[in-house]
Motif scaffolding. Structure first.
Motif, PDB file in Angstrom:
ATOM      1  N   LYS A  99      -5.347  20.674  11.632  1.00  0.00           N
ATOM      2  CA  LYS A  99      -6.245  19.386  12.654  1.00  0.00           C
ATOM      3  C   LYS A  99      -5.354  18.101  12.282  1.00  0.00           C
ATOM      4  CE  LYS A  99      -6.829  21.641  16.269  1.00  0.00           C
ATOM      5  NZ  LYS A  99      -6.122  21.943  17.653  1.00  0.00           N
ATOM      6  N   VAL A 100      -4.905  17.299  10.954  1.00  0.00           N
ATOM      7  CA  VAL A 100      -5.251  16.466  10.149  1.00  0.00           C
ATOM      8  C   VAL A 100      -3.985  15.907  10.586  1.00  0.00           C
ATOM      9  CG1 VAL A 100      -3.893  15.351   8.240  1.00  0.00           C
ATOM     10  CG2 VAL A 100      -5.514  17.178   7.929  1.00  0.00           C
ATOM     11  N   ALA A 101      -4.749  13.987  10.979  1.00  0.00           N
ATOM     12  CA  ALA A 101      -3.181  13.333  11.308  1.00  0.00           C
ATOM     13  C   ALA A 101      -3.424  12.310  11.069  1.00  0.00           C
ATOM     14  CB  ALA A 101      -3.549  12.730  13.472  1.00  0.00           C
ATOM     15  N   ARG A 102      -2.523  11.147  11.058  1.00  0.00           N
ATOM     16  CA  ARG A 102      -2.293   9.731  10.303  1.00  0.00           C
ATOM     17  C   ARG A 102      -4.509   8.819   9.421  1.00  0.00           C
ATOM     18  NH1 ARG A 102       1.347   5.596   7.374  1.00  0.00           N
ATOM     19  NH2 ARG A 102       0.015   4.338   7.059  1.00  0.00           N
ATOM     20  N   ALA A 103      -4.618   8.528   8.758  1.00  0.00           N
ATOM     21  CA  ALA A 103      -5.818   7.731   9.402  1.00  0.00           C
ATOM     22  C   ALA A 103      -5.876   6.274   9.595  1.00  0.00           C
ATOM     23  CB  ALA A 103      -6.333   7.522   7.951  1.00  0.00           C
ATOM     24  N   LEU A 104      -6.748   5.751  10.736  1.00  0.00           N
ATOM     25  CA  LEU A 104      -6.643   4.981  11.866  1.00  0.00           C
ATOM     26  C   LEU A 104      -6.477   3.499  11.077  1.00  0.00           C
ATOM     27  CD1 LEU A 104      -8.540   6.902  14.345  1.00  0.00           C
ATOM     28  CD2 LEU A 104      -6.443   6.766  14.284  1.00  0.00           C
ATOM     29  N   THR A 105      -6.909   3.086   9.605  1.00  0.00           N
ATOM     30  CA  THR A 105      -6.920   2.468   9.163  1.00  0.00           C
ATOM     31  C   THR A 105      -5.901   0.879   9.240  1.00  0.00           C
ATOM     32  OG1 THR A 105      -9.297   2.725   9.357  1.00  0.00           O
ATOM     33  CG2 THR A 105      -8.465   0.995   7.328  1.00  0.00           C
ATOM     34  N   PHE A 106      -5.549   0.022   8.963  1.00  0.00           N
ATOM     35  CA  PHE A 106      -3.834  -0.709   8.772  1.00  0.00           C
ATOM     36  C   PHE A 106      -5.019  -1.312   7.630  1.00  0.00           C
ATOM     37  CE2 PHE A 106      -2.542  -4.406   7.690  1.00  0.00           C
ATOM     38  CZ  PHE A 106      -0.383  -4.018   7.751  1.00  0.00           C
ATOM     39  N   THR A 107      -3.665  -1.401   6.132  1.00  0.00           N
ATOM     40  CA  THR A 107      -4.157  -1.955   4.846  1.00  0.00           C
ATOM     41  C   THR A 107      -2.624  -2.493   4.616  1.00  0.00           C
ATOM     42  OG1 THR A 107      -5.956  -0.395   4.543  1.00  0.00           O
ATOM     43  CG2 THR A 107      -5.709  -2.122   2.963  1.00  0.00           C
ATOM     44  N   CYS A 108      -2.742  -3.981   3.811  1.00  0.00           N
ATOM     45  CA  CYS A 108      -1.314  -4.214   3.685  1.00  0.00           C
ATOM     46  C   CYS A 108      -1.494  -4.468   2.209  1.00  0.00           C
ATOM     47  CB  CYS A 108      -1.215  -5.981   4.299  1.00  0.00           C
ATOM     48  SG  CYS A 108       0.122  -6.347   3.677  1.00  0.00           S
ATOM     49  N   TRP A 109      -0.944  -3.518   1.731  1.00  0.00           N
ATOM     50  CA  TRP A 109      -0.422  -3.393  -0.307  1.00  0.00           C
ATOM     51  C   TRP A 109       0.663  -4.299  -0.255  1.00  0.00           C
ATOM     52  CZ3 TRP A 109      -3.917  -2.398  -3.877  1.00  0.00           C
ATOM     53  CH2 TRP A 109      -5.614  -1.797  -3.492  1.00  0.00           C
ATOM     54  N   ARG A 110       0.442  -4.974  -1.012  1.00  0.00           N
ATOM     55  CA  ARG A 110       1.930  -5.596  -1.498  1.00  0.00           C
ATOM     56  C   ARG A 110       2.395  -4.924  -2.854  1.00  0.00           C
ATOM     57  NH1 ARG A 110       3.674 -10.133   0.486  1.00  0.00           N
ATOM     58  NH2 ARG A 110       2.025 -11.419   2.225  1.00  0.00           N
ATOM     59  N   PRO A 111       3.605  -4.872  -3.627  1.00  0.00           N
ATOM     60  CA  PRO A 111       4.284  -3.934  -4.802  1.00  0.00           C
ATOM     61  C   PRO A 111       3.346  -4.561  -5.729  1.00  0.00           C
ATOM     62  CG  PRO A 111       5.564  -4.094  -3.257  1.00  0.00           C
ATOM     63  CD  PRO A 111       4.805  -5.011  -2.856  1.00  0.00           C
ATOM     64  N   GLY A 112       2.745  -3.363  -6.072  1.00  0.00           N
ATOM     65  CA  GLY A 112       2.447  -3.832  -7.785  1.00  0.00           C
ATOM     66  C   GLY A 112       0.575  -4.603  -7.989  1.00  0.00           C
TER      67      GLY A 112
END
Length: 326
Positions: A251-264
């Protein structure tokens, strides 16, 4: 860009859950350590007759600036349930478990527990969030992939490399390592036993049944917990591994929170009003990412300098309705 269309919704819910009859009760679990004004904005946006809000304030922080939130009906972790939290440390999980136990023990029975940071904001109104979770009563929204995963940057070294907590014990262990009296690498397989390791991200929205099972599993697997205490970012491994090896995995689906990570980057970008506008226009994780596609209901991280203007975009009168997922 336009909001997700019916095709995207159909792709996300290949096997839709039967909608829940009647209201869904949601417990929002919030880990906070700073920015009480930003936290108040988050609480105000989440407030709803069928929602409870539980807050853990890092024991290293002064709790007094947060006390005014009691007037909004929030519940605080206190006493032994309030822990000193360190980045990358098992203490992150201890705070999450304190919140989880508080919500499960509350007189109100909560059907869904949602873990958030005090630096988050919702991208849907409190009523729309109720509608979304009522339409997906059995979904477990959590990011997880088997370890190792190149795509998700979850190497096996996350399990084998020893992590030293920022405590006296950690300092002693570092000295032992420097003198060759402690191995830098460990074999995780004995501790994991029958479990395949999974990794993901910290933030999730899980059903009550899943959370009750997680706490039982943590209590029943002391060897696993002892091992996990010695790895980096335990909050991205333990819960993910237990869910990934459970009956809830289907029943797993992707989490609902958006986070912006830049490489490194060592931490995610701070978001602002322009980011909110973009997310409101297209609240959907793209296909092809490590954790798959799916709706975005929350975003992080904001701070006191960016959240006030951002919240103006998110006032209940201006927030869009629920995503068309059912």
């Amino acid at each position: 860009m336009a909001s997700p269309d019916a095709a995207q919704a159909a792709h996300f819910l290949k096997k839709p859950d039967p909608p829940r009859e009647g209201p869904v009760n949601i417990a929002y679990l919030i880990q906070a350590h700073t920015a009480p004004a930003q936290l108040r904005r988050l609480v105000e946006l989440l407030s709803h007759p069928n929602a409870g809000i539980f807050i853990h304030v890092d024991a290293k922080a002064d709790a007094a600036p947060f006390d005014s939130l009691r007037a909004l009906g929030v519940h605080f972790c206190t006493g032994a349930d309030r822990v000193a939290v360190h980045w990358g440390d098992y203490s992150q999980l201890e705070a999450s478990f304190s919140l989880m136990r508080a919500a499960l023990a509350a007189p109100q029975r909560y059907d869904r527990l949602v873990l958030l940071s005090g630096m988050d904001l919702p991208l849907r109104s409190a009523e729309a969030l109720q509608t979304f979770f009522a339409a997906n009563p059995d979904r477990e929204f959590i990011n997880l992939v088997p370890i190792p995963s190149v795509e998700a940057n979850k190497s096996e070294e996350r399990l084998t490399a020893r992590w030293f907590p920022p405590t006296l014990i950690g300092k002693i262990q570092r000295r032992l390592l420097r003198h060759g009296l402690l191995r830098a690498q460990r074999d995780y397989r004995p501790a994991f036993a029958d479990l395949r390791p999974f990794g993901g991200s910290q933030w999730w929205a899980l059903t009550r049944d899943c959370c009750e099972t997680l706490l039982s599993e943590v209590a029943a697997r002391p060897a696993l917990v002892r091992f996990i205490r010695g790895i980096s970012c335990a909050d991205e491994t333990l819960i993910q591994t237990l869910v990934g090896n459970s009956r809830f995995a289907s029943k797993v689906a992707r989490a609902l929170t958006f986070t912006c990570w830049r490489p490194g980057a060592a931490s995610p970008d701070v978001l602002g009003p322009k980011d909110v506008d973009a997310l409101l226009a297209h609240p959907w994780h793209p296909e092809g990412s490590a954790y798959g596609d799916g709706p975005i209901l929350f975003a992080r991280k904001f701070d006191e300098s960016t959240s006030e203007a951002s919240v103006e975009r998110l006032r209940p009168s201006g927030l869009p309705g629920p995503l068309g997922l059912v």
